[in-house]
Design a protein around this motif. Structure first.
Motif, short mmCIF file in Angstrom:
data_model
loop_
_atom_site.label_atom_id
_atom_site.label_comp_id
_atom_site.label_asym_id
_atom_site.label_seq_id
_atom_site.Cartn_x
_atom_site.Cartn_y
_atom_site.Cartn_z
N GLY A 319 11.49 -0.62 15.68
CA GLY A 319 10.65 0.45 15.18
C GLY A 319 10.82 0.71 13.70
O GLY A 319 10.28 1.69 13.17
N THR A 320 11.55 -0.16 13.01
CA THR A 320 11.73 -0.01 11.56
C THR A 320 10.41 -0.25 10.83
O THR A 320 10.12 0.41 9.83
CB THR A 320 12.79 -1.00 11.05
OG1 THR A 320 13.98 -0.83 11.81
CG2 THR A 320 13.08 -0.77 9.58
N LEU A 321 9.64 -1.21 11.32
CA LEU A 321 8.32 -1.51 10.78
C LEU A 321 7.30 -1.45 11.90
O LEU A 321 7.62 -1.76 13.05
CB LEU A 321 8.29 -2.89 10.13
CG LEU A 321 9.18 -3.12 8.89
CD1 LEU A 321 9.10 -4.57 8.45
CD2 LEU A 321 8.77 -2.20 7.74
N ASN A 322 6.07 -1.05 11.55
CA ASN A 322 4.98 -0.97 12.53
C ASN A 322 4.15 -2.24 12.46
O ASN A 322 3.57 -2.54 11.41
CB ASN A 322 4.11 0.25 12.20
CG ASN A 322 3.07 0.52 13.28
OD1 ASN A 322 2.62 -0.39 13.97
ND2 ASN A 322 2.69 1.77 13.41
N SER A 348 -10.35 -7.59 11.22
CA SER A 348 -8.94 -7.36 11.55
C SER A 348 -8.24 -6.41 10.59
O SER A 348 -7.05 -6.15 10.73
CB SER A 348 -8.18 -8.69 11.55
OG SER A 348 -8.78 -9.63 12.41
N LEU A 349 -8.98 -5.88 9.59
CA LEU A 349 -8.32 -5.15 8.52
C LEU A 349 -7.80 -3.78 8.95
O LEU A 349 -6.82 -3.30 8.41
CB LEU A 349 -9.27 -5.00 7.33
CG LEU A 349 -9.62 -6.33 6.64
CD1 LEU A 349 -10.65 -6.10 5.55
CD2 LEU A 349 -8.38 -6.97 6.06
N GLY A 350 -8.47 -3.10 9.88
CA GLY A 350 -7.93 -1.86 10.42
C GLY A 350 -7.78 -0.76 9.40
O GLY A 350 -6.79 -0.04 9.39
N THR A 351 -8.78 -0.53 8.54
CA THR A 351 -8.64 0.45 7.47
C THR A 351 -8.58 1.89 8.01
O THR A 351 -8.04 2.76 7.35
CB THR A 351 -9.81 0.32 6.48
OG1 THR A 351 -11.05 0.41 7.23
CG2 THR A 351 -9.75 -0.98 5.76
N ALA A 352 -9.12 2.15 9.19
CA ALA A 352 -9.09 3.52 9.71
C ALA A 352 -7.66 3.97 9.99
O ALA A 352 -7.30 5.12 9.78
CB ALA A 352 -9.94 3.61 10.97
N LEU A 353 -6.83 3.05 10.47
CA LEU A 353 -5.45 3.41 10.79
C LEU A 353 -4.54 3.35 9.57
O LEU A 353 -3.59 4.10 9.47
CB LEU A 353 -4.90 2.44 11.87
CG LEU A 353 -5.45 2.65 13.28
CD1 LEU A 353 -4.87 1.57 14.21
CD2 LEU A 353 -5.11 4.03 13.82
N TYR A 354 -4.84 2.44 8.65
CA TYR A 354 -3.95 2.24 7.51
C TYR A 354 -4.75 2.34 6.23
O TYR A 354 -5.24 1.36 5.70
CB TYR A 354 -3.23 0.88 7.62
CG TYR A 354 -2.33 0.87 8.82
CD1 TYR A 354 -1.07 1.47 8.76
CD2 TYR A 354 -2.75 0.37 10.05
CE1 TYR A 354 -0.26 1.54 9.87
CE2 TYR A 354 -1.95 0.43 11.16
CZ TYR A 354 -0.70 1.02 11.07
OH TYR A 354 0.10 1.08 12.15
N PRO A 355 -4.90 3.56 5.72
CA PRO A 355 -5.69 3.76 4.50
C PRO A 355 -5.03 3.09 3.31
O PRO A 355 -3.84 2.76 3.31
CB PRO A 355 -5.72 5.29 4.33
CG PRO A 355 -4.50 5.75 5.05
CD PRO A 355 -4.32 4.82 6.22
N MET A 356 -5.82 2.90 2.26
CA MET A 356 -5.32 2.24 1.06
C MET A 356 -4.13 2.99 0.49
O MET A 356 -4.11 4.21 0.41
CB MET A 356 -6.45 2.17 0.02
CG MET A 356 -6.07 1.45 -1.25
SD MET A 356 -7.44 1.36 -2.42
CE MET A 356 -8.57 0.31 -1.50
N GLU A 357 -3.13 2.22 0.08
CA GLU A 357 -1.95 2.79 -0.55
C GLU A 357 -2.07 2.65 -2.06
O GLU A 357 -2.79 1.79 -2.57
CB GLU A 357 -0.69 2.09 -0.06
CG GLU A 357 -0.45 2.23 1.43
CD GLU A 357 0.79 1.51 1.88
OE1 GLU A 357 1.64 1.19 1.02
OE2 GLU A 357 0.93 1.24 3.08
N THR A 358 -1.39 3.51 -2.76
CA THR A 358 -1.37 3.44 -4.22
C THR A 358 0.06 3.19 -4.68
O THR A 358 1.01 3.26 -3.89
CB THR A 358 -1.89 4.73 -4.86
OG1 THR A 358 -0.97 5.79 -4.55
CG2 THR A 358 -3.27 5.07 -4.30
N THR A 359 0.21 2.93 -5.95
CA THR A 359 1.54 2.66 -6.49
C THR A 359 2.23 3.93 -6.96
O THR A 359 3.34 3.89 -7.45
CB THR A 359 1.46 1.68 -7.67
OG1 THR A 359 0.61 2.24 -8.67
CG2 THR A 359 0.91 0.35 -7.21
N SER A 360 1.56 5.05 -6.86
CA SER A 360 2.15 6.30 -7.34
C SER A 360 3.12 6.88 -6.33
O SER A 360 3.08 6.56 -5.16
CB SER A 360 1.07 7.31 -7.66
OG SER A 360 0.31 7.59 -6.50
#
Length: 360
Positions: A319-322, A348-360
């Motif tokens: 469970g350390t990584l999903n 296969s991108l699954g954007t609804a579950l994993y929204p875009m991340e930023t570097t901030s």
């Protein structure tokens, strides 16, 4: 003037001799046991590197590995490791033989070191541990990453790279030694992040390149690859690379810089990882490709995937990584480890579950 010993006379190791020689340093280019023909050709004519297809400066000193002994190792101010990833054990043996005192060792070799069911380590860790057993664990290690096609560097095309070390001053010293008008060197103290991204981009380039052959615009006089799906999966690769870099122990923002996004871009543009990906996108299995059009070739992204898998799957179980955050990695590992057809597409991108991340 410094003395630089390069171990490995393949295209990347050889190309690094060009900025070093342009800056007036003495360069010994030592071939591995697989580079005998290359060294013989260079001894006869410095412009006739059999695989680089670009001339080397006449000042380079090509040597067979049997001509390199402790005397040359002791005289070197810096040793550069330029072998492909399968040669890391061989080069560690050479370093143990040649290094007699602490000195900077720079690795352009890309790969991850499997550690059983723990997170993978960097090749710099393996070198440090091996030299530590000899009492030389305080050798300063430098990882070289970033978008650099060897032939373009040898032809002095503008190139930007990153030198990383836990000791930033060491990276900066080597950067000053190597930087030219065409070879621009940035520095970082995120050694693990740069090393992780330098390896992972080979792995992810396979998946991004598969989109080039999988999606084709049919309405042109000559069918051309569709660019939208390739760009979307390129972004997915960067997001996953950032998560993995942080998990391995580096900084996630490194994936959005030269060692990650920049290097992935040029790797998708050509080379063996890209060729493998295009075949997978055309619904060939990995074994079909490696026993067919790429027979006898080293595809470093395959080695990276195999080294990544044990620790990654263990992290999923704990469970350390999903696993849902790594759909591209999972699809690639199914193709590499189970010889399944590469089952990843734009859906296969699954954007609804994993929204875009930023570097901030």
């Amino acid at each position: 003037m410094a003395k630089i010993l390069i171990l490995g006379a393949g295209v990347m190791g050889s190309s690094l001799s060009v900025p070093a020689l342009d800056n007036g340093h003495e360069v010994l280019l030592a071939g591995t046991h697989l580079d005998v023909e290359i060294i013989d050709a260079l001894k006869a004519d410095r412009s006739k590197h059999p695989t680089l297809r670009a001339p080397l400066p006449t000042e380079v000193i090509p040597l067979q590995i049997g001509e390199v002994g402790p005397e040359q190792g002791a005289a070197a101010d810096v040793i550069v490791v330029g072998v492909s990833s399968p040669g890391i054990d061989w080069v560690i043996g050479q370093l143990i033989r040649l290094v007699d005192r602490p000195k900077p060792i720079a690795l352009v070799t890309k790969g991850l070191a499997e550690t059983g069911h723990e997170k993978p380590g960097a090749f710099t860790d393996r070198v440090r541990n091996a030299l530590g057993a000899k009492g030389l664990g305080d050798c300063a290690l430098i990882g070289i990453g970033g978008p650099c096609i060897a032939r373009e560097l040898a032809l002095r095309q503008p190139t930007s790279v990153v030198f990383a070390s836990d000791e930033l001053s060491v990276a900066a010293d080597f950067a000053r030694m190597m930087q030219t008008e065409y070879y621009r060197v940035h520095t970082s103290d995120d050694l693990l992040g740069v090393e992780a991204c330098a390896a992972l981009k080979n792995f992810y380039a396979i998946g991004v390149s598969a989109m080039i052959s999988r999606y084709v615009n049919p309405d042109k006089a000559e069918p051309a690859p569709a660019k939208n799906p390739t760009a979307a999966v390129f972004n997915q690769a960067i997001q996953e690379m950032a998560r993995l870099a942080a998990w391995i122990g580096g900084r996630r923002e490194t994936a959005f810089d030269l060692a990650g996004a920049g290097d992935l871009h040029v790797t998708v543009g050509g080379g063996r990882n890209s060729k493998l990906g295009k075949h997978l996108g055309a619904n060939l299995a990995v074994t079909q490709v490696m026993e067919g059009p790429l027979k006898g070739e080293t595809v470093e992204g395959l080695d990276t995937g195999r080294s990544l898998a044990p620790g990654l799957f263990s992290a999923f179980e704990r469970g350390t990584l999903n696993p849902g955050a790594f759909p591209l990695a999972c699809a690639l590992l199914d193709a590499i480890l189970k010889n399944k057809l590469f089952a990843f597409d734009h859906g296969s991108l699954g954007t609804a579950l994993y929204p875009m991340e930023t570097t901030s």
